[in-house]
Write a protein that holds these residues in place. Structure first.
Motif, PDB file in Angstrom:
ATOM      1  N   THR A 101       0.827  -1.214   0.000  1.00  0.00           N
ATOM      2  CA  THR A 101       0.000   0.000   0.000  1.00  0.00           C
ATOM      3  C   THR A 101       0.863   1.266   0.000  1.00  0.00           C
ATOM      4  O   THR A 101       0.499   2.263  -0.620  1.00  0.00           O
ATOM      5  N   ASP A 102       2.020   1.224   0.683  1.00  0.00           N
ATOM      6  CA  ASP A 102       2.944   2.362   0.677  1.00  0.00           C
ATOM      7  C   ASP A 102       3.565   2.549  -0.703  1.00  0.00           C
ATOM      8  O   ASP A 102       3.721   3.670  -1.178  1.00  0.00           O
ATOM      9  N   LEU A 103       3.899   1.437  -1.345  1.00  0.00           N
ATOM     10  CA  LEU A 103       4.440   1.495  -2.700  1.00  0.00           C
ATOM     11  C   LEU A 103       3.428   2.116  -3.652  1.00  0.00           C
ATOM     12  O   LEU A 103       3.755   3.023  -4.435  1.00  0.00           O
ATOM     13  N   ILE A 104       2.196   1.677  -3.566  1.00  0.00           N
ATOM     14  CA  ILE A 104       1.145   2.204  -4.450  1.00  0.00           C
ATOM     15  C   ILE A 104       0.894   3.685  -4.172  1.00  0.00           C
ATOM     16  O   ILE A 104       0.689   4.481  -5.099  1.00  0.00           O
ATOM     17  N   ALA A 105       0.988   4.091  -2.913  1.00  0.00           N
ATOM     18  CA  ALA A 105       0.842   5.517  -2.578  1.00  0.00           C
ATOM     19  C   ALA A 105       1.943   6.333  -3.247  1.00  0.00           C
ATOM     20  O   ALA A 105       1.686   7.428  -3.768  1.00  0.00           O
ATOM     21  N   LYS A 106       3.153   5.801  -3.263  1.00  0.00           N
ATOM     22  CA  LYS A 106       4.261   6.504  -3.922  1.00  0.00           C
ATOM     23  C   LYS A 106       4.048   6.574  -5.434  1.00  0.00           C
ATOM     24  O   LYS A 106       4.417   7.558  -6.081  1.00  0.00           O
TER      25      LYS A 106
ATOM     26  N   ASN B  68       2.337  10.421  -9.982  1.00  0.00           N
ATOM     27  CA  ASN B  68       1.377  10.553 -11.087  1.00  0.00           C
ATOM     28  C   ASN B  68       1.417   9.392 -12.079  1.00  0.00           C
ATOM     29  O   ASN B  68       1.218   9.582 -13.275  1.00  0.00           O
ATOM     30  N   VAL B  69       1.665   8.207 -11.569  1.00  0.00           N
ATOM     31  CA  VAL B  69       1.607   7.006 -12.402  1.00  0.00           C
ATOM     32  C   VAL B  69       0.143   6.667 -12.621  1.00  0.00           C
ATOM     33  O   VAL B  69      -0.633   6.579 -11.674  1.00  0.00           O
ATOM     34  N   LEU B  70      -0.237   6.481 -13.868  1.00  0.00           N
ATOM     35  CA  LEU B  70      -1.629   6.181 -14.196  1.00  0.00           C
ATOM     36  C   LEU B  70      -1.880   4.689 -14.364  1.00  0.00           C
ATOM     37  O   LEU B  70      -3.007   4.229 -14.228  1.00  0.00           O
ATOM     38  N   ASP B  71      -0.808   3.944 -14.657  1.00  0.00           N
ATOM     39  CA  ASP B  71      -0.946   2.517 -14.906  1.00  0.00           C
ATOM     40  C   ASP B  71       0.384   1.839 -14.592  1.00  0.00           C
ATOM     41  O   ASP B  71       1.449   2.406 -14.874  1.00  0.00           O
ATOM     42  N   PHE B  72       0.331   0.635 -14.016  1.00  0.00           N
ATOM     43  CA  PHE B  72       1.562  -0.094 -13.692  1.00  0.00           C
ATOM     44  C   PHE B  72       2.469  -0.262 -14.912  1.00  0.00           C
ATOM     45  O   PHE B  72       3.684  -0.307 -14.776  1.00  0.00           O
ATOM     46  N   THR B  73       1.877  -0.371 -16.092  1.00  0.00           N
ATOM     47  CA  THR B  73       2.696  -0.595 -17.296  1.00  0.00           C
ATOM     48  C   THR B  73       3.584   0.609 -17.620  1.00  0.00           C
ATOM     49  O   THR B  73       4.538   0.475 -18.374  1.00  0.00           O
TER      50      THR B  73
END
Length: 174
Positions: A124-129, A134-139
């Motif tokens: 969850t901390d990684l995803i918050a970062k 401003n990452v819109l997609d993991f790809t």
């Protein structure tokens, strides 16, 4: 220390010693350079915390001896930091001893769960970062690095040069 009235002395001492100590820290930073509070290494982080603690101690001094000792301790911290930074630049062995290695947490859109576990970073901390970056997609993510300072760097875009990941540790799956 300044006047006989305890309450007036408390206020005067607090204001004067804090101002002197703050000026002293600014002077030391000017002499030592911008790197003084850079957070580039874990040693720099400890330096920042220690100076803050000494600054608080200086502002609470009740006599000149303890105030001067605190001021001299600040000088010694800056000397130790300058010396270790100089040695680190000249010796890779010393640098590796003093410095943690950054760790790769995500590569080419894939979360490296073994790395999260090894570094004790919650997903969850990684995803918050990722959101902060401003990452819109993991790809879009080329790499996520847990830096030696504890900061998380997110590299996203079309590509990532190998030089940007030089020295970054890849945690192996078990």
């Amino acid at each position: 220390m300044f006047v006989n009235d305890p309450l007036a002395d408390l206020f005067l001492r607090s204001m004067a010693l804090t101002a002197i100590a703050m000026f002293w820290v600014v002077l030391l930073v000017r002499v030592n350079g911008l790197r003084s509070f850079s957070k580039m290494t874990n040693f720099d982080f400890v330096m920042t915390v220690a100076i803050g603690s000494l600054l608080a101690g200086a502002s609470q001094s009740t006599d000149w001896i303890s105030f001067v000792q605190t001021i001299l301790s600040m000088v010694m911290l800056f000397i130790v930091q300058f010396t270790t930074a100089t040695i680190r630049k000249k010796s890779t062995t010393f640098e590796s001893f003093m410095q943690n290695q950054p760790a790769l947490l995500m590569k080419d859109g894939v979360i490296l769960h073994a790395a999260l576990k090894a570094t004790r970073v919650a997903e969850t901390d990684l995803i918050a970062k990722l959101r902060e970056a401003n990452v819109l997609d993991f790809t879009q993510v080329r790499a996520v690095v847990l830096e030696t300072t504890g900061d998380i760097s997110v590299i996203h875009g079309d590509s990532c040069s190998d030089e940007l990941l030089q020295g970054v540790r890849m945690v192996k799956e078990k």
